[in-house]
Design an enzyme around this catalytic site. Structure first.
Site, short mmCIF file in Angstrom:
data_model
loop_
_atom_site.label_atom_id
_atom_site.label_comp_id
_atom_site.label_asym_id
_atom_site.label_seq_id
_atom_site.Cartn_x
_atom_site.Cartn_y
_atom_site.Cartn_z
N PRO A 71 -16.18 8.14 -32.86
CA PRO A 71 -14.75 7.74 -32.52
C PRO A 71 -13.67 8.62 -33.00
O PRO A 71 -12.80 9.08 -32.21
CB PRO A 71 -14.40 6.28 -33.01
CG PRO A 71 -15.76 5.73 -33.02
CD PRO A 71 -16.70 6.85 -33.46
N LYS A 178 -9.87 19.92 -25.56
CA LYS A 178 -9.81 18.64 -25.10
C LYS A 178 -8.56 17.81 -25.34
O LYS A 178 -8.16 16.83 -24.46
CB LYS A 178 -10.96 17.93 -25.59
CG LYS A 178 -11.05 16.54 -25.80
CD LYS A 178 -11.22 15.90 -24.32
CE LYS A 178 -11.44 14.49 -24.42
NZ LYS A 178 -10.90 13.87 -23.02
N LYS A 247 -5.54 7.16 -31.12
CA LYS A 247 -6.04 8.30 -31.97
C LYS A 247 -6.00 9.82 -31.61
O LYS A 247 -5.62 10.89 -32.00
CB LYS A 247 -7.64 7.86 -32.08
CG LYS A 247 -8.26 8.69 -33.05
CD LYS A 247 -9.23 9.81 -32.16
CE LYS A 247 -10.22 9.52 -31.27
NZ LYS A 247 -11.00 10.48 -30.59
P1 NAD Z 1 -17.22 3.75 -29.10
O1 NAD Z 1 -16.17 3.20 -30.00
O2 NAD Z 1 -17.42 3.00 -27.71
O3 NAD Z 1 -18.49 4.11 -29.74
C1 NAD Z 1 -18.58 4.81 -30.98
C2 NAD Z 1 -19.66 4.38 -31.49
O4 NAD Z 1 -20.18 5.15 -32.73
C3 NAD Z 1 -20.40 2.89 -31.69
O5 NAD Z 1 -21.31 2.34 -31.21
C4 NAD Z 1 -20.25 2.84 -33.00
O6 NAD Z 1 -20.69 1.65 -33.59
C5 NAD Z 1 -20.76 4.09 -33.63
N1 NAD Z 1 -20.43 4.69 -34.97
C6 NAD Z 1 -19.34 4.69 -35.66
N2 NAD Z 1 -19.37 5.06 -36.79
C7 NAD Z 1 -20.68 5.43 -36.98
C8 NAD Z 1 -21.50 6.26 -37.89
N3 NAD Z 1 -20.91 6.63 -38.88
N4 NAD Z 1 -22.70 6.45 -37.80
C9 NAD Z 1 -23.44 5.95 -36.70
N5 NAD Z 1 -22.47 5.14 -35.59
C10 NAD Z 1 -21.25 5.19 -35.72
O7 NAD Z 1 -16.33 5.05 -28.56
P2 NAD Z 1 -16.62 6.21 -27.03
O8 NAD Z 1 -15.63 5.36 -26.04
O9 NAD Z 1 -18.24 6.15 -26.97
O10 NAD Z 1 -15.90 7.35 -27.66
C11 NAD Z 1 -16.83 8.42 -28.53
C12 NAD Z 1 -15.94 9.61 -28.64
O11 NAD Z 1 -15.74 10.25 -27.13
C13 NAD Z 1 -14.53 9.40 -29.13
O12 NAD Z 1 -14.12 10.75 -30.01
C14 NAD Z 1 -13.74 9.50 -27.84
O13 NAD Z 1 -12.25 9.79 -27.98
C15 NAD Z 1 -14.34 10.33 -26.90
N6 NAD Z 1 -14.42 10.13 -25.50
C16 NAD Z 1 -14.41 8.84 -24.89
C17 NAD Z 1 -14.21 8.75 -23.67
C18 NAD Z 1 -14.03 7.32 -23.13
O14 NAD Z 1 -13.74 7.21 -21.81
N7 NAD Z 1 -14.87 6.53 -23.63
C19 NAD Z 1 -13.87 10.00 -22.64
C20 NAD Z 1 -13.84 11.09 -23.08
C21 NAD Z 1 -14.09 11.35 -24.63
#
Ligand code: NAD
Length: 314
Positions: A71, A178, A247
């Site tokens: 995240p 990004k 964020k």
């Molecule tokens: P999310 O919160 O759904 O998933 C994050 C995962 O990381 C969770 O499963 C959590 O348990 C895990 N996690 C957190 N800290 C950890 C650690 N120290 N070790 C292991 N696992 C850990 O987030 P997401 O939506 O998948 O987003 C991930 C990234 O992608 C973010 O930076 C977000 O800004 C970016 N992003 C998201 C989207 C979207 O549409 N969701 C689109 C583009 C970019």
């Protein structure tokens, strides 16, 4: 036929994005070692042959390259540093690709601290939402050295649209591109919400107003396409939580501060998003700032059907 075995990919962060990305890596035949704070997130992958690792260090130790999809910069630092972190397990000269939306600081600090280890570190954040992650059509913006980008391209191509995997510059450039894309898109969202709410409040039909905007020099991809998610489907995109959008906006402003560019408009947009987060909760969709304006109007903005009153903020 090429018989070279595919490299083992270590993947940390199996959330909205990482779950789809790992499924596509697995479907493309890459052996996987995976980890997440939530073990249950790996169940399907493990059933498909992936190996679970308890720590990021173990992921790095057991794979040929490591990917993080986490995240925030703090989560990236948590996964990288300390006795259980990537740096404790990765071999000298090993490759780490951070695909999180982040800022260069964490990786820069690590690069400096590990300068003698020859690590190949790339930043490769993505666009395309959880849908793009699920169907392997992400757009990927890669910062780093060209030779490293080409070496990992087959791995990236398993997760993204080959035509839209762009090497955008040296270390940190992927993060910057990004963040600027998100900043501009979120600015479009707020500007469009203001304009549609004002025009409708002034008595113009929503469809006529939008068509007039599309035919004008003020047209944008947001007015023409993306706003339809709300206007036609009432979908505020819960696949991307507003907490993460806030964020990203905060990181974008951090970046502008670090390079000395004043960003008055971006700061206002960030405040509107924070107001929506406070009103509708962390998990509300990234497009819920639009609802603030619908609430002012006392009705939803929809192209078809009767406009219904909307409830109070959650
Ligand atoms: P999310 O919160 O759904 O998933 C994050 C995962 O990381 C969770 O499963 C959590 O348990 C895990 N996690 C957190 N800290 C950890 C650690 N120290 N070790 C292991 N696992 C850990 O987030 P997401 O939506 O998948 O987003 C991930 C990234 O992608 C973010 O930076 C977000 O800004 C970016 N992003 C998201 C989207 C979207 O549409 N969701 C689109 C583009 C970019």
């Amino acid at each position: 036929m090429n018989d070279t075995p595919l490299p083992t990919v270590g993947f940390i962060g199996l959330g909205s994005m990482g779950s789809g990305m790992t499924r596509n890596l697995q479907a493309a035949g890459f052996p996987l070692v995976v980890s997440d704070l939530r073990r249950e997130a790996a169940a399907e992958l493990v059933a498909g042959g992936a190996i679970w690792a308890d720590t990021a260090a173990e992921v790095a130790r057991s794979s040929d390259l490591v990917i993080t999809m986490l995240p925030t910069p703090r989560h990236v630092a948590d996964a990288a540093e300390g006795p259980d972190g990537i740096l404790a397990g990765i071999a000298d000269g090993g490759t780490w690709i951070d695909m999180s939306t982040s800022v260069p600081d964490v990786v820069e600090r690590i690069r400096t601290a590990t300068a003698d280890r020859g690590l190949r570190i790339l930043d490769a954040p993505v666009s395309g939402m959880s849908v793009g992650a699920a169907n392997g059509m992400l757009q990927i913006f890669v910062g780093g050295e060209a030779a490293d980008v080409e070496r990992v391209r087959p791995v990236l191509e398993a997760m993204g649209d080959p035509e839209r995997i762009l090497h955008v510059g040296g270390a940190g450039a992927g993060y910057a591109v990004k963040l600027m894309i998100n900043q501009l898109w979120f600015s479009h969202l707020v500007a469009t919400a203001e304009v549609l709410a004002t025009g409708v409040a002034a008595g113009v039909d929503l469809g006529v107003l939008r068509e007039s905007l599309i035919a004008s020099p003020a047209n944008s991809a947001f007015v023409e396409r993306d706003v339809l998610s709300i206007l036609a489907h009432g979908d505020y995109d819960e696949g991307f939580a507003i907490a993460l959008a806030c964020k990203d906006l905060g990181l974008s402003i951090d970046l502008s501060r670090s390079v000395g560019v004043p960003v008055e408009l971006s700061s206002l947009v960030e405040q509107v998003f924070r107001r929506a987060r406070a009103s509708y909760g962390d998990r509300a969709g990234e497009m819920t700032p639009f609802r603030l304006y619908e609430q002012l109007l006392g009705r939803e903005l929809r192209l078809e059907g009767a406009a219904e009153g909307i409830g109070a903020a959650a």
